[in-house]
Design an enzyme around this catalytic site. Structure first.
Site, PDB file in Angstrom:
ATOM      1  N   TRP A 127       0.871  -1.188   0.000  1.00  0.00           N
ATOM      2  CA  TRP A 127       0.000   0.000   0.000  1.00  0.00           C
ATOM      3  C   TRP A 127       0.910   1.242   0.000  1.00  0.00           C
ATOM      4  O   TRP A 127       1.804   1.346   0.856  1.00  0.00           O
ATOM      5  CB  TRP A 127      -0.854  -0.052   1.272  1.00  0.00           C
ATOM      6  CG  TRP A 127      -1.873   1.026   1.408  1.00  0.00           C
ATOM      7  CD1 TRP A 127      -2.779   1.430   0.472  1.00  0.00           C
ATOM      8  CD2 TRP A 127      -2.104   1.827   2.577  1.00  0.00           C
ATOM      9  NE1 TRP A 127      -3.566   2.433   0.994  1.00  0.00           N
ATOM     10  CE2 TRP A 127      -3.163   2.687   2.281  1.00  0.00           C
ATOM     11  CE3 TRP A 127      -1.524   1.892   3.834  1.00  0.00           C
ATOM     12  CZ2 TRP A 127      -3.659   3.608   3.190  1.00  0.00           C
ATOM     13  CZ3 TRP A 127      -2.005   2.800   4.752  1.00  0.00           C
ATOM     14  CH2 TRP A 127      -3.071   3.662   4.432  1.00  0.00           C
ATOM     15  N   ASP A 208      -0.567  -5.812   8.959  1.00  0.00           N
ATOM     16  CA  ASP A 208      -1.608  -4.844   8.647  1.00  0.00           C
ATOM     17  C   ASP A 208      -2.805  -5.660   8.161  1.00  0.00           C
ATOM     18  O   ASP A 208      -2.711  -6.360   7.152  1.00  0.00           O
ATOM     19  CB  ASP A 208      -1.105  -3.886   7.550  1.00  0.00           C
ATOM     20  CG  ASP A 208      -2.108  -2.763   7.271  1.00  0.00           C
ATOM     21  OD1 ASP A 208      -3.243  -2.827   7.787  1.00  0.00           O
ATOM     22  OD2 ASP A 208      -1.748  -1.828   6.528  1.00  0.00           O
ATOM     23  N   ALA A 210      -6.609  -5.149   7.110  1.00  0.00           N
ATOM     24  CA  ALA A 210      -7.626  -4.138   6.826  1.00  0.00           C
ATOM     25  C   ALA A 210      -8.836  -4.719   6.099  1.00  0.00           C
ATOM     26  O   ALA A 210      -9.798  -3.993   5.840  1.00  0.00           O
ATOM     27  CB  ALA A 210      -7.010  -3.015   5.991  1.00  0.00           C
ATOM     28  N   LYS A 243     -13.391  -1.147   6.182  1.00  0.00           N
ATOM     29  CA  LYS A 243     -13.961  -1.916   5.081  1.00  0.00           C
ATOM     30  C   LYS A 243     -14.969  -2.946   5.581  1.00  0.00           C
ATOM     31  O   LYS A 243     -16.074  -3.039   5.064  1.00  0.00           O
ATOM     32  CB  LYS A 243     -12.869  -2.632   4.294  1.00  0.00           C
ATOM     33  CG  LYS A 243     -11.526  -1.941   4.275  1.00  0.00           C
ATOM     34  CD  LYS A 243     -11.418  -0.857   3.233  1.00  0.00           C
ATOM     35  CE  LYS A 243     -10.174  -0.039   3.479  1.00  0.00           C
ATOM     36  NZ  LYS A 243      -9.689   0.740   2.396  1.00  0.00           N
TER      37      LYS A 243
END
Ligand code: LMR
Length: 394
Positions: A127, A208, A210, A243
């Site tokens: 990202w 991470d 998400a 999300k």
């Protein structure tokens, strides 16, 4: 003073979002920023979120400060959602953060505080904001091979060879599931090999996560994170609710510092709370509270999980349709990887020039590295995208 400022580079995902808004073409297709859209192109408020917000509006009697770490009930609910019973609760220090980005930022700050010499290894690609924040904080970054341009899967051999370079105290940033931007993920044998390597080197993993619930399901998507948390002496986990609860603008995230040494928890907790205080004092409460209400209420939780599952299955369906459309158009299986990728994104694996050509000639917006937001598609736009991919010569 202000004249000394230099223009900052635009975030390429957010710049694309603006370019799409500014494009007057009626038939333009947005496959840019990672936001879920249903078949009507709408990013809905999830049913359980609406219900919890309604209840909160009725019942909440104060907006006074909660605490630097946020509400402990939020931490408990999120830790259990992500880690299950992989580690004992008192091994985990945690703070609520403004979104997943807030958690990533605080994790990097904690790393820098604990070990200013630490290098952070990131996948190539990752990202873009990971790279941007690391550079901003002056933390040395090293990238490791991840995506195989030929197979459009993980270049696991290259990844392991590059991770051989890590030394004691380095950090290795990994995506817990649904790798952003590629959609290509490690299997559990590969995860175990990474864990063993990091343990042998004395390096610390940072996860991470998400997109839990967007790949293979809520539980399946947490497996790797649980393996890491229970398989290493220490790790950091940055999680986002943007999300999977669809509460992007509410900014709800969580940072966890997991240590198998329970004695370390007090210091870790104090450090995380201190970092919150330095950066913004109290983390936002509304989104976190809604998440807590949903996770702690059987009916709301069941409804949320059911809607999330609908979202996941609809994205899988779109992947399959796109892969078969391309199979039919090209008479080959070279786009079959689209159905195998998981999560919101797939990296098509083409040049920035062809990505730009798709934008200019067909009004199709994807990130320059050919990342597509699969959730931006629908039954009507899939054939248009497939034809454009073939026309520009991907
Ligand atoms: C994305 O990757 O598109 C999302 O995580 C949104 C963002 O902040 O970049």
């Amino acid at each position: 003073m202000f004249e000394a400022l230099k223009p900052q580079p635009a975030d390429k995902i957010l710049a694309l979002m603006q370019a799409f808004k500014d494009d007057p073409r009626a038939d333009k297709i947005d496959l840019g920023v990672g936001v879920y859209k249903n078949a009507d192109g709408v990013t809905p408020v999830m049913r359980a979120v609406k219900a919890a917000e309604r209840q909160l509006w009725e019942e909440q009697s104060s907006k006074a400060y909660v605490g630097l770490a946020g509400d402990p009930a939020y931490s408990d609910a999120m830790i259990s959602l992500i880690l299950g019973d992989a580690v004992e609760r008192d091994c985990v220090a945690s703070v609520a953060t403004p979104g997943g980005t807030g958690a990533v930022r605080q994790a990097f700050e904690m790393i820098r505080m604990a070990n200013p010499a630490a290098r952070v290894f990131v996948s190539n690609p990752t990202w873009p904001n990971h790279i941007s924040i690391l550079a901003y904080l002056g933390i040395e970054m090293v990238s490791y091979r991840y995506f195989d341009d030929e197979t459009r899967g993980v270049d696991f051999g290259g990844m392991m060879a590059d991770l051989e370079q890590v030394t004691k105290g380095d950090i290795v940033l990994l995506h817990g599931c649904c790798h952003n931007p590629t959609g290509a993920n490690l299997n559990s044998v590969e995860w175990q090999a990474v864990i063993d390597l990091l343990n042998a080197k004395g390096a610390l993993p940072m996860i991470d996560i998400a997109y839990q619930g967007f790949g293979d399901g809520l539980e399946a998507d947490a497996i790797a994170t649980r393996m890491v948390a229970s398989g290493v002496p220490e790790c950091l986990i940055a999680a986002s609710c943007s999300k999977n609860f669809g509460i992007y603008r509410e900014r709800a995230g969580l940072l966890m510092a997991v240590s198998s040494d329970k004695g370390a928890r007090g210091l870790n907790q104090g450090t995380l709370a201190f970092l919150n205080r330095q950066n913004y004092s109290f983390p936002p409460d509304h989104g976190a509270r809604v998440v807590t209400m949903i996770l702690n209420d059987q009916a709301l939780r069941a409804d949320w999980a059911a809607e999330l599952e609908e979202v996941r299955l609809s994205m899988l369906g779109l992947r399959q349709q796109l892969a078969s459309e391309l199979q039919a158009l090209t008479g080959s299986d070279r786009f079959a990887f689209l159905a195998q990728h998981r999560g919101m994104f797939s990296r098509l694996g083409t040049t920035p020039e062809l990505v730009e050509k798709m934008r200019a000639d067909h009004g199709i917006y994807m990130v320059g590295d050919s990342r597509m937001n699969i959730a931006g598609l629908n039954a009507k736009t899939i054939p248009i995208l497939a034809q454009a991919i073939v026309d520009v010569g991907v």
